[in-house]
Scaffold this motif. Structure first.
Motif, PDB file in Angstrom:
ATOM      1  N   VAL A 210       0.320   4.286  -2.509  1.00 20.75           N
ATOM      2  CA  VAL A 210       0.356   5.754  -2.064  1.00 20.75           C
ATOM      3  C   VAL A 210       1.304   6.633  -2.620  1.00 20.75           C
ATOM      4  O   VAL A 210       1.105   7.787  -2.895  1.00 20.75           O
ATOM      5  CB  VAL A 210       0.191   5.711  -0.615  1.00 20.75           C
ATOM      6  CG1 VAL A 210       0.010   7.279   0.019  1.00 20.75           C
ATOM      7  CG2 VAL A 210      -1.191   5.019  -0.110  1.00 20.75           C
ATOM      8  N   GLU A 211       2.539   6.320  -2.610  1.00 23.12           N
ATOM      9  CA  GLU A 211       3.594   6.777  -3.205  1.00 23.12           C
ATOM     10  C   GLU A 211       3.230   7.233  -4.625  1.00 23.12           C
ATOM     11  O   GLU A 211       3.649   8.385  -5.223  1.00 23.12           O
ATOM     12  CB  GLU A 211       4.962   6.255  -3.126  1.00 23.12           C
ATOM     13  CG  GLU A 211       6.071   6.880  -3.494  1.00 23.12           C
ATOM     14  CD  GLU A 211       7.432   6.044  -3.451  1.00 23.12           C
ATOM     15  OE1 GLU A 211       8.337   5.984  -4.093  1.00 23.12           O
ATOM     16  OE2 GLU A 211       7.474   5.372  -2.211  1.00 23.12           O
TER      17      GLU A 211
ATOM     18  N   VAL B 169       0.773  -1.212   0.061  1.00 24.66           N
ATOM     19  CA  VAL B 169      -0.067   0.098  -0.052  1.00 24.66           C
ATOM     20  C   VAL B 169       0.919   1.311  -0.025  1.00 24.66           C
ATOM     21  O   VAL B 169       0.495   2.200  -0.680  1.00 24.66           O
ATOM     22  CB  VAL B 169      -1.095  -0.068   1.156  1.00 24.66           C
ATOM     23  CG1 VAL B 169      -1.715   1.473   1.281  1.00 24.66           C
ATOM     24  CG2 VAL B 169      -1.891  -1.148   0.837  1.00 24.66           C
TER      25      VAL B 169
ATOM     26  N   PHE C  35      -3.616   4.564   8.726  1.00 29.04           N
ATOM     27  CA  PHE C  35      -4.331   5.587   7.783  1.00 29.04           C
ATOM     28  C   PHE C  35      -5.665   6.111   8.503  1.00 29.04           C
ATOM     29  O   PHE C  35      -6.142   7.018   7.746  1.00 29.04           O
ATOM     30  CB  PHE C  35      -4.898   4.856   6.390  1.00 29.04           C
ATOM     31  CG  PHE C  35      -3.629   4.338   5.738  1.00 29.04           C
ATOM     32  CD1 PHE C  35      -2.924   5.187   4.585  1.00 29.04           C
ATOM     33  CD2 PHE C  35      -3.084   2.835   5.677  1.00 29.04           C
ATOM     34  CE1 PHE C  35      -1.858   4.862   3.963  1.00 29.04           C
ATOM     35  CE2 PHE C  35      -2.058   2.567   4.986  1.00 29.04           C
ATOM     36  CZ  PHE C  35      -1.571   3.457   4.010  1.00 29.04           C
TER      37      PHE C  35
ATOM     38  N   LYS D   8      -8.831   7.443   6.659  1.00 34.77           N
ATOM     39  CA  LYS D   8      -8.734   7.029   5.375  1.00 34.77           C
ATOM     40  C   LYS D   8      -9.448   5.485   5.219  1.00 34.77           C
ATOM     41  O   LYS D   8      -9.807   5.318   3.972  1.00 34.77           O
ATOM     42  CB  LYS D   8      -7.482   7.286   4.737  1.00 34.77           C
ATOM     43  CG  LYS D   8      -7.024   8.747   4.607  1.00 34.77           C
ATOM     44  CD  LYS D   8      -7.928   9.579   3.468  1.00 34.77           C
ATOM     45  CE  LYS D   8      -7.578  10.728   2.983  1.00 34.77           C
ATOM     46  NZ  LYS D   8      -8.493  11.421   2.030  1.00 34.77           N
TER      47      LYS D   8
ATOM     48  N   LEU E  52      -6.741  10.528  -1.995  1.00 37.10           N
ATOM     49  CA  LEU E  52      -6.920   9.163  -1.708  1.00 37.10           C
ATOM     50  C   LEU E  52      -8.512   9.200  -1.155  1.00 37.10           C
ATOM     51  O   LEU E  52      -8.506   9.933   0.049  1.00 37.10           O
ATOM     52  CB  LEU E  52      -6.005   8.742  -0.722  1.00 37.10           C
ATOM     53  CG  LEU E  52      -6.115   7.298   0.163  1.00 37.10           C
ATOM     54  CD1 LEU E  52      -6.442   6.375  -1.321  1.00 37.10           C
ATOM     55  CD2 LEU E  52      -5.198   7.064   0.999  1.00 37.10           C
TER      56      LEU E  52
ATOM     57  N   ILE F  96       0.405   7.508  -6.103  1.00 36.17           N
ATOM     58  CA  ILE F  96      -0.803   8.441  -6.102  1.00 36.17           C
ATOM     59  C   ILE F  96      -0.135   9.804  -5.877  1.00 36.17           C
ATOM     60  O   ILE F  96      -0.421  10.702  -6.683  1.00 36.17           O
ATOM     61  CB  ILE F  96      -1.699   7.914  -5.060  1.00 36.17           C
ATOM     62  CG1 ILE F  96      -2.424   6.797  -5.325  1.00 36.17           C
ATOM     63  CG2 ILE F  96      -2.878   9.244  -5.166  1.00 36.17           C
ATOM     64  CD1 ILE F  96      -3.381   6.452  -4.409  1.00 36.17           C
ATOM     65  N   ASP F  97       0.667  10.100  -4.904  1.00 35.23           N
ATOM     66  CA  ASP F  97       1.331  11.435  -4.537  1.00 35.23           C
ATOM     67  C   ASP F  97       2.169  11.867  -5.882  1.00 35.23           C
ATOM     68  O   ASP F  97       2.006  13.336  -6.176  1.00 35.23           O
ATOM     69  CB  ASP F  97       2.387  11.216  -3.471  1.00 35.23           C
ATOM     70  CG  ASP F  97       1.632  10.979  -2.040  1.00 35.23           C
ATOM     71  OD1 ASP F  97       0.438  11.278  -2.232  1.00 35.23           O
ATOM     72  OD2 ASP F  97       2.354  10.524  -1.118  1.00 35.23           O
TER      73      ASP F  97
ATOM     74  N   ILE G  84      -9.597   3.664   1.994  1.00 41.32           N
ATOM     75  CA  ILE G  84      -8.791   2.281   2.024  1.00 41.32           C
ATOM     76  C   ILE G  84     -10.287   1.347   2.323  1.00 41.32           C
ATOM     77  O   ILE G  84     -10.556   1.539   3.321  1.00 41.32           O
ATOM     78  CB  ILE G  84      -7.742   2.145   2.613  1.00 41.32           C
ATOM     79  CG1 ILE G  84      -6.620   3.023   2.246  1.00 41.32           C
ATOM     80  CG2 ILE G  84      -7.353   0.715   3.011  1.00 41.32           C
ATOM     81  CD1 ILE G  84      -5.279   2.892   3.088  1.00 41.32           C
TER      82      ILE G  84
END
Length: 295
Positions: free
Chosen positions: A201-202, A197, A243, A246, A217, A204-205, A220
């Motif tokens: 997330v990295e 994950v 998280f 989230k 985001l 997406i950033d 989850i």
């Protein structure tokens, strides 16, 4: 068929004031009011580079649940396996597909849209041809933004667009993230699923920084949860610890109903409308609407 054969949480037995599986009070989100107007759509990409975590099942079941609540929903099969198309019982050969739209073989996006047996739920299908897309698109100008350009003419027709991504972080997934307003990560309650994950997330950033400042985001979604096992409980506890808010309150548990629904080419909400699995996805739809992530 994909390996996304997880099930719905046994939510019906929970008291609304008791802590849910995530350790927070399990709220009964209200049934949403009807919409006076439709569109423009909010685009949500369902991503996880690990396969078999519930992306396709969630796209089908969430899409159908939102459609039940009067939302106009478009789902996009963005996986060469074509599991989303098969799971909704629509043809994906000898018809325009998302591959034809990406390569410009079909220039009218609406010609690739098919109705499903569920009212308010439409699909753009895919088949194995999509596996060649990354090779063909690699030399294209603004290749990461092709899907966004394809979707632009039809966004006013829908309230939400759900993109079922393939299990990778390649060019197709980057296209989905570039086209999306939000990302929903289905996460299997299993240790090795948790490890990937951070990489997602990295990614997406990076997309937010370089290609699409609007993407965020959304949440989850814990899937394949089995309250009987310490492992599932510990993984979910760890996800919430990392998280926080989230992590969606709705949790999707294991059941054998989903493989049957997939074979029937129907959403669980139609195949077994009174099953707790269907109730879990209706709860998820209400939660996303309550959070403002769907109109």
């Amino acid at each position: 068929m994909s390996g996304d054969t997880h099930g719905g949480a046994e939510l019906a037995g929970f008291d609304a004031l008791m802590p849910g599986p995530t350790g927070r009070p399990l709220r009964d989100f209200p049934e949403p009011p009807a919409l006076a107007n439709h569109g423009p759509a909010r685009v949500i990409a369902l991503c996880n580079q690990k396969g078999g975590v519930g992306k396709t099942t969630t796209t089908i079941s969430l899409g159908a649940a939102l459609a039940e609540y009067g939302r106009k929903v478009l789902v996009i099969d963005f996986d060469p396996q074509g599991a989303l198309s098969a799971g909704l019982g629509v043809p994906s050969h000898d018809v325009p597909t998302v591959y034809d739209l990406l390569l410009g073989r079909e220039t009218d996006t609406r010609k690739a849209v098919q109705a499903t047996a569920t009212p308010n739920l439409h699909i753009i299908p895919a088949n194995i041809d999509l596996s060649a897309a990354e090779v063909h698109l690699v030399n294209e100008v603004a290749r990461e933004q092709i899907l966004a350009r394809v979707l632009r003419p039809i966004l006013d027709d829908y309230d939400v667009v759900l993109i079922d991504c393939q299990p990778s972080l390649g060019l197709l997934t980057v296209n989905a993230l570039t086209a999306a307003h939000g990302v929903l990560i289905p996460l299997e309650c299993e240790y090795f699923a948790l490890r990937g994950v951070a990489l997602l997330v990295e990614t997406i950033d990076k997309v937010r920084d370089r290609l699409n400042p609007a993407v965020q985001l959304d949440g989850i979604l814990a899937t394949m949860y089995d309250a009987r096992t310490l492992h599932s409980r510990e993984v979910l506890e760890r996800v919430v610890e990392v998280f926080g808010e989230k992590v969606l309150e709705t949790v999707i548990g294991r059941t054998v109903k989903f493989p049957d629904a997939s074979v029937a080419g129907a959403p669980i909400t139609t195949f077994a409308p009174d099953h707790p699995a269907a109730g879990a996805y209706r709860q998820l739809a209400r939660e996303l609407i309550a959070r403002g992530q769907v109109a």
